[in-house]
Design a protein around this motif. Structure first.
Motif, PDB file in Angstrom:
ATOM      1  N   TRP A 187      43.841  31.989  36.610  1.00  0.00           N
ATOM      2  CA  TRP A 187      45.264  31.345  36.554  1.00  0.00           C
ATOM      3  C   TRP A 187      45.971  32.550  36.002  1.00  0.00           C
ATOM      4  O   TRP A 187      47.355  32.412  36.705  1.00  0.00           O
ATOM      5  CB  TRP A 187      44.863  30.474  35.613  1.00  0.00           C
ATOM      6  N   GLN A 188      45.784  33.395  35.352  1.00  0.00           N
ATOM      7  CA  GLN A 188      46.812  34.382  34.848  1.00  0.00           C
ATOM      8  C   GLN A 188      47.197  35.487  36.029  1.00  0.00           C
ATOM      9  O   GLN A 188      48.325  35.834  36.278  1.00  0.00           O
ATOM     10  CB  GLN A 188      46.367  35.228  33.730  1.00  0.00           C
ATOM     11  N   ASN A 189      46.241  35.681  36.935  1.00  0.00           N
ATOM     12  CA  ASN A 189      46.346  36.506  37.979  1.00  0.00           C
ATOM     13  C   ASN A 189      47.350  35.759  39.282  1.00  0.00           C
ATOM     14  O   ASN A 189      48.052  36.414  39.800  1.00  0.00           O
ATOM     15  CB  ASN A 189      45.138  37.083  38.709  1.00  0.00           C
ATOM     16  N   GLN A 190      47.148  34.373  39.199  1.00  0.00           N
ATOM     17  CA  GLN A 190      47.978  33.709  40.157  1.00  0.00           C
ATOM     18  C   GLN A 190      49.321  33.830  39.607  1.00  0.00           C
ATOM     19  O   GLN A 190      50.064  34.041  40.704  1.00  0.00           O
ATOM     20  CB  GLN A 190      47.167  32.211  40.182  1.00  0.00           C
ATOM     21  N   ARG A 201      41.061  45.617  41.958  1.00  0.00           N
ATOM     22  CA  ARG A 201      42.252  46.562  42.381  1.00  0.00           C
ATOM     23  C   ARG A 201      43.302  45.806  42.067  1.00  0.00           C
ATOM     24  O   ARG A 201      43.884  44.892  42.564  1.00  0.00           O
ATOM     25  CB  ARG A 201      42.366  46.559  43.828  1.00  0.00           C
ATOM     26  N   SER A 202      43.830  46.166  40.950  1.00  0.00           N
ATOM     27  CA  SER A 202      45.138  45.918  40.064  1.00  0.00           C
ATOM     28  C   SER A 202      45.859  46.953  39.786  1.00  0.00           C
ATOM     29  O   SER A 202      45.239  48.241  39.224  1.00  0.00           O
ATOM     30  CB  SER A 202      44.609  44.696  38.988  1.00  0.00           C
ATOM     31  N   TRP A 257      55.502  38.545  41.145  1.00  0.00           N
ATOM     32  CA  TRP A 257      55.973  39.688  41.996  1.00  0.00           C
ATOM     33  C   TRP A 257      55.957  39.360  43.413  1.00  0.00           C
ATOM     34  O   TRP A 257      56.932  39.891  44.016  1.00  0.00           O
ATOM     35  CB  TRP A 257      54.766  40.641  41.634  1.00  0.00           C
ATOM     36  N   GLY A 258      55.288  38.264  43.933  1.00  0.00           N
ATOM     37  CA  GLY A 258      55.527  37.723  45.309  1.00  0.00           C
ATOM     38  C   GLY A 258      56.964  37.312  45.552  1.00  0.00           C
ATOM     39  O   GLY A 258      57.994  37.782  46.381  1.00  0.00           O
ATOM     40  N   LEU A 259      57.745  36.606  44.511  1.00  0.00           N
ATOM     41  CA  LEU A 259      59.032  36.185  44.505  1.00  0.00           C
ATOM     42  C   LEU A 259      60.051  37.242  44.435  1.00  0.00           C
ATOM     43  O   LEU A 259      61.107  37.334  45.042  1.00  0.00           O
ATOM     44  CB  LEU A 259      59.319  35.135  43.348  1.00  0.00           C
ATOM     45  N   TYR A 260      59.505  37.993  43.332  1.00  0.00           N
ATOM     46  CA  TYR A 260      60.380  39.621  43.157  1.00  0.00           C
ATOM     47  C   TYR A 260      60.713  40.094  44.356  1.00  0.00           C
ATOM     48  O   TYR A 260      61.732  40.542  45.023  1.00  0.00           O
ATOM     49  CB  TYR A 260      59.908  40.098  42.105  1.00  0.00           C
ATOM     50  N   LEU A 289      32.804  36.975  31.643  1.00  0.00           N
ATOM     51  CA  LEU A 289      34.272  37.382  31.016  1.00  0.00           C
ATOM     52  C   LEU A 289      34.976  38.495  31.816  1.00  0.00           C
ATOM     53  O   LEU A 289      34.232  39.335  32.503  1.00  0.00           O
ATOM     54  CB  LEU A 289      33.941  37.561  29.435  1.00  0.00           C
ATOM     55  N   TYR A 290      36.228  38.540  31.421  1.00  0.00           N
ATOM     56  CA  TYR A 290      36.929  39.650  32.207  1.00  0.00           C
ATOM     57  C   TYR A 290      37.964  40.179  31.036  1.00  0.00           C
ATOM     58  O   TYR A 290      38.517  39.654  30.364  1.00  0.00           O
ATOM     59  CB  TYR A 290      37.919  39.036  33.186  1.00  0.00           C
TER      60      TYR A 290
END
Length: 210
Positions: free
Chosen positions: A175-178, A133-134, A184-187, A93-94
């Motif tokens: 899935w949530q991280n993707q 690393r987040s 944020w990539g689009l932003y 789990l995470y």
């Protein structure tokens, strides 16, 4: 026994049962593909002495959160948070704490009669020391399938103590991280495009407002 004794005995049994239900620590069950907001299941204790260790805190009476997001506003003290889980997934789990401004953070796992410190750090510590690393705090929880494990979080921050806590299976976490990274990539893509566009106009018209 006379009737009064029986009534008192039944009342005492009922009171004991209700008290045990009231103080029983809630347990979350995480299955494959699931992610759970732990907010309503969290319990917390404010250590005004800022000196208690894990074993001492275990003996204290915790308060149930019951809120979607634990929010204790500004506190000059250490806050201990605990929750219990049963891992029903074959994978690990995470855990994610969605607050980047936690100054000091220590996380323990307890199970099978042993305590294990899985992290000690905070935003004032080097970023490279984080296991994942987040910008938020993310951790692996290595919990044996089918058994109850309790985690303890010790946190201190000079900023408001508002901590969304989520526990997810590997599938849900990825899935949530993707989704997070795509957003944020689009932003950042839009911001970089706007910068280049205005730089191009500036090079053409030499107007400082661009």
């Amino acid at each position: 026994f006379n009737m009064n004794c029986i009534k008192h005995l039944l009342f005492a049994c009922a009171f004991t049962f209700l008290a045990s239900v009231t103080v029983a620590q809630p347990v979350a069950r995480i299955s494959q593909g699931q992610g759970t907001n732990m907010g309503p299941l969290l319990e917390y204790y404010v250590d005004s002495s800022k000196s208690l260790d894990l074993e001492q805190v275990k003996q204290k009476q915790f308060t149930r959160s019951n809120a979607e997001i634990l929010n204790l506003a500004n506190l000059p003290f250490d806050v201990w948070i605990r929750f219990s889980l049963v891992n029903e997934d074959d994978d690990q789990l995470y855990l994610e704490l969605d607050n980047a401004m936690i100054e000091n953070l220590v996380i323990y796992e307890t199970g099978n009669g042993a305590n294990s410190k899985i992290f000690e750090g905070g935003f004032i510590k080097p970023f490279r020391e984080r296991p994942i690393r987040s910008e938020n705090f993310q951790f692996h929880l290595k919990m044996e399938k089918g058994k109850v494990h309790t985690s303890y979080i010790k946190a201190f921050s000079g900023f408001p103590m508002m901590i969304p806590v989520t526990v997810s299976s590997k599938e849900s976490f990825n899935w949530q991280n993707q989704r997070h990274n795509i957003f944020w990539g689009l932003y950042m893509g839009i911001i970089i495009f706007a910068f280049i566009y205005n730089l191009f106009i500036y090079s053409s018209v030499r107007e400082k407002s661009y």
